[in-house]
Structures are given as C-alpha cells and as structure tokens.
Design an enzyme around this catalytic site. Structure first.
Site, PDB file in Angstrom:
ATOM      1  N   GLY A 187       5.948  -1.555   5.899  1.00 16.57           N
ATOM      2  CA  GLY A 187       7.701  -2.310   6.914  1.00 16.57           C
ATOM      3  C   GLY A 187       8.566  -1.705   7.663  1.00 16.57           C
ATOM      4  O   GLY A 187       8.159  -0.404   7.897  1.00 16.57           O
ATOM      5  N   CYS A 232       2.969   8.978   1.629  1.00 10.14           N
ATOM      6  CA  CYS A 232       3.234   7.366   2.505  1.00 10.14           C
ATOM      7  C   CYS A 232       3.355   6.459   1.322  1.00 10.14           C
ATOM      8  O   CYS A 232       2.784   5.597   1.480  1.00 10.14           O
ATOM      9  CB  CYS A 232       2.893   7.291   3.170  1.00 10.14           C
ATOM     10  N   GLU A 280       1.202  -1.136  -0.188  1.00 10.40           N
ATOM     11  CA  GLU A 280       0.224  -0.046  -0.127  1.00 10.40           C
ATOM     12  C   GLU A 280       0.684   1.298   0.432  1.00 10.40           C
ATOM     13  O   GLU A 280       1.921   1.489   0.937  1.00 10.40           O
ATOM     14  CB  GLU A 280      -0.743   0.365   1.329  1.00 10.40           C
ATOM     15  N   CYS A 289      -1.769   2.676   7.246  1.00 10.84           N
ATOM     16  CA  CYS A 289      -0.789   1.810   6.661  1.00 10.84           C
ATOM     17  C   CYS A 289      -0.829   0.347   6.946  1.00 10.84           C
ATOM     18  O   CYS A 289      -0.930   0.158   8.666  1.00 10.84           O
ATOM     19  CB  CYS A 289       0.324   2.187   6.517  1.00 10.84           C
ATOM     20  N   ASN A 327      -5.659   4.733  15.422  1.00 13.46           N
ATOM     21  CA  ASN A 327      -6.718   3.990  14.115  1.00 13.46           C
ATOM     22  C   ASN A 327      -7.240   2.792  14.846  1.00 13.46           C
ATOM     23  O   ASN A 327      -5.802   1.211  15.216  1.00 13.46           O
ATOM     24  CB  ASN A 327      -5.627   3.675  12.603  1.00 13.46           C
ATOM     25  N   CYS A 344      -0.306  -2.925  15.258  1.00 12.35           N
ATOM     26  CA  CYS A 344      -0.068  -2.697  13.930  1.00 12.35           C
ATOM     27  C   CYS A 344      -0.164  -3.204  13.400  1.00 12.35           C
ATOM     28  O   CYS A 344      -0.230  -4.607  13.238  1.00 12.35           O
ATOM     29  CB  CYS A 344       1.524  -2.626  13.565  1.00 12.35           C
ATOM     30  N   CYS A 356       5.113  -5.294  16.284  1.00  6.34           N
ATOM     31  CA  CYS A 356       4.816  -4.197  17.198  1.00  6.34           C
ATOM     32  C   CYS A 356       2.305  -4.662  16.959  1.00  6.34           C
ATOM     33  O   CYS A 356       2.107  -4.820  16.455  1.00  6.34           O
ATOM     34  CB  CYS A 356       3.871  -2.946  16.767  1.00  6.34           C
ATOM     35  N   CYS A 382       5.951  -7.116   7.834  1.00  5.00           N
ATOM     36  CA  CYS A 382       7.094  -5.993   8.991  1.00  5.00           C
ATOM     37  C   CYS A 382       7.385  -7.523   9.584  1.00  5.00           C
ATOM     38  O   CYS A 382       6.950  -8.684  10.563  1.00  5.00           O
ATOM     39  CB  CYS A 382       6.580  -5.091   9.543  1.00  5.00           C
TER      40      CYS A 382
END
Ligand code: SAH
Ligand code: SF4
Length: 352
Positions: A167, A107, A92, A341, A298, A121, A118, A114
């Site tokens: 990432g 962005c 994305e 993202c 988010n 995320c 986390c 990744c």
C-alpha cells in the site's frame, strides 16, 4: 452489536471511550498497560480488573481484526506473516531481526493492494481493495511483538517500524498517522518518532503536510528512476507529480525538519541500471541532505523484473559516494520466503 476494536484508541481516546461507557479513567490506563506493556489481549487474563468489568469489556470490545493465515520463517531469521482480515482479505507484514545491532524491525502494510500500479511491484498487480483501519495497522505490530517475545513480553522489543509493506501510506494518511501516534505513546509501545519511517511513492501534498507538522518521523521516497521519462513508465504517479515537483516537496521537507531523507532505488536489470542512470541520479541528489538505499530488485516473474548482477549495485554506490552522496545497498533478507512485500499474497491469490 459489533464489538469495537480497542487498538484504534490512544490512551486519551480510550479514557474518553470508557467514560462514555461509565468505566473509570484509571481502568483505561490499566487496560492500555496490559495490552502494550504485557501483550495481554484477552480480557479475562487482565488480572487486576473486577469480573463485572471483564464481562462488560468482553461484551463491547475485542482485539481480533486479524487472524494469522500463514507464517514463514527464512533461514536468516526473517519472518513473514500473512494475515486474514474479517472481510477475508489478505495482508502481509515482515519481521526483520538485526540481532548484532539490537535492532528489530517490522515492515507493515497500510492498505490492501495499492492503486499506484508501479510496474515492478507485486502489491499493485490487482489494484487497491481498501485502506487498512487504524486497528489493523496496530494489530500487525502488536501480534508480531507477542509472537516474537520469548520468556517475557517485549523481549526482544520491536525497535523500528517501516511503512514499506503493501500500500501507499500517504493515501491512507489519517489512519497511518493515528497509528503512528499510538505506537509513539509513552504509556504504550513507546516507539520513538525517529524509529518510524514512512515510505511513499511521492504524494507531494502529504510530504508537505508532514513537513509542517515537523515531527521527527523518517521519510523515504521510492524514486526508482532518475528521469521523468523512465519514471512515468515505471511509476504512473510521476505523471501527476513529476520529479521537479517531488524534489521541491522534498527540499521543503528537509528545510522544515532538518532531517535527512532516504531515496529508495530498486535496481532492475536492463531498466534503470545503466551508467547514465547513475549520473542522472547524482545530478538529481547532489548537495542535498539525502541518503540513497540501493535495492537489488526482488524478481517478480509476473512482471518480468530481474535483478542485475551484484557489481551493478556496487558501481552505483561508488559513483554516489564519489559525489558525496551517502548510499547503502540493502542487505538481502528473506528472499527464500518471498519477503518482498506483496509477493506472498500475490502468490497465494494465484494459487502458488
Ligand atoms: N507504496 C510505498 C510503500 C510500499 S512499497 C512506496 O512505494 O514507497 C515499499 C518499497 O518496495 C518501495 O521502495 C518499492 O520501490 C519497493 N519495491 C516494490 N517492488 C519491488 C521489487 N520487485 N523488488 C524490490 N523492491 C520493490
Ligand atoms: Fe504501491 Fe509502493 Fe508498490 Fe508502487 S511500489 S505499487 S506505490 S506499494
């Protein structure tokens, strides 16, 4: 023979590449100009090239690593692009127009997935698939610039690039830095180093490497927790590089570059949004050349992450400012299109 993607070359490399193929140096300049100054990525449309050269280029090169899979436009003008790679992965990028300030930001993603994992995320949900190539990084920006251009290419012109997509950019350091040098090329996109920001979860060796290069590139640190205990839980990378080591690397970066470092703090309801966290944040950052970007989370339903009430962000901002630490609350953009993202891709992979 597989065709080479032209976007992995800066102008000097392209000259060398062409030379190896018996194509004259000035042709590299022309092709570079077509791509980055005119947004022309089909060789037959490069009207000052002779036909035999067009044939040769078509046979050996291409600019086609990413195919648009889906584009979403939010009410506020934010545009999200979901791309499919040649090996059928999704990634994305987000276009963020701030028309009043004449700022047009992208962005970009640096990896597919990744490895940091986390806990808040969406990108990290399924781990890392692979690094993006240099051309896949550049192609996100070039194709968005083509897409947003109205009457003529570069209107409006993308002014800012942030590596805050999918990432960890510092775990794909070489490709990210090569892409930065291509974006920065005066004869190409010509985006100033100061307009490019890399966001990292805190890979300290690379923070130090970047400090030593002393380029004017922007550095942002995803902090998200003001003490080791909480950060260990939220961001497993903290077990490898704890806050002491992270702050030491940041101090070194500031000393070497004299540039202000941004700290991103995603506010998550009931997790890192209490008064004690604000005080710990102040203790960590006081009297340093830093800025804090407060980001109301988010919501990620899969991860049970919720956004605190808006007065929480206001409270953090005020406490920081009372202590002479500059702070902003990130203006919410594109929430109705899952602009955070990793979220769009995650919802696609889960059939959403
Ligand atoms: N891996 C790098 C860059 C990509 S993440 C890094 O971590 O810095 C970009 C930003 O998105 C980070 O600041 C991260 O904290 C933030 N982010 C991740 N999940 C989020 C969520 N659910 N809501 C808001 N921001 C989030
Ligand atoms: Fe990776 Fe950044 Fe998401 Fe952490 S916040 S999982 S480092 S993309």
């Amino acid at each position: 023979m597989t065709k080479k993607n032209l976007l992995k070359f800066n102008l000097d490399d392209l000259k060398k590449e062409f030379k190896g193929n018996n194509i004259k140096g000035f042709r590299a300049k022309q092709v570079f100009n077509w791509i980055y100054r005119n947004g022309i990525i089909e060789f037959p449309k490069m009207s000052n090239l002779p036909q035999d050269l067009i044939n040769k280029l078509t046979k050996n090169y291409e600019i086609a690593d990413l195919n648009l899979n889906k584009k979403l436009i939010a009410k506020d003008g934010t545009q999200k692009y979901l791309w499919k790679t040649k090996d059928d992965n999704l990634l994305e990028s987000v276009f963020l127009p701030y028309e009043e300030e004449n700022r047009y930001s992208i962005c970009v993603s640096s990896q597919i997935g990744c490895s940091i994992g986390c806990k808040f995320c969406a990108t990290g949900l399924d781990g890392l698939t692979r690094d993006l190539t240099v051309s896949e990084i550049i192609e996100q920006i070039l194709k968005i610039q083509i897409d947003i251009s109205k009457e003529n290419f570069g209107n409006p012109k993308i002014t800012n690039i942030v590596f805050m997509g999918m990432g960890e950019p510092f775990l794909n350091y070489d490709n990210v830095m090569k892409a930065v040098s291509i974006l920065n090329d005066k004869k190409g996109f010509n985006i100033g180093m100061r307009k490019i920001t890399i966001s990292t979860s805190g890979i300290i060796e690379k923070i130090k490497t970047l400090a030593e290069k002393n380029q004017q590139i922007g550095l942002a640190i995803s902090l998200n927790a003001p003490n080791d205990q909480l950060r260990n839980k939220l961001m497993p990378i903290n077990k490898k590089y704890n806050l002491d080591r992270l702050m030491e690397a940041v101090n070194y970066y500031i000393r070497k570059t004299n540039r202000r470092v941004t700290f991103e703090y995603v506010l998550m309801k009931g997790i890192n949004d209490k008064e004690i966290h604000a005080e710990q944040l102040i203790a960590l950052l006081k009297n340093k050349l830093v800025h804090v970007n407060l980001i109301p989370a988010n919501p990620v339903p899969e991860l049970d992450i919720k956004r605190p009430k808006s007065n929480v962000a206001q409270y953090f901002k005020k406490r920081l400012e009372d202590n002479n630490i500059s702070a902003t609350i990130r203006v919410e953009k594109g929430t109705n299109i899952k602009a955070a993202c990793g979220q769009l891709r995650a919802s696609y992979q889960n059939g959403g």
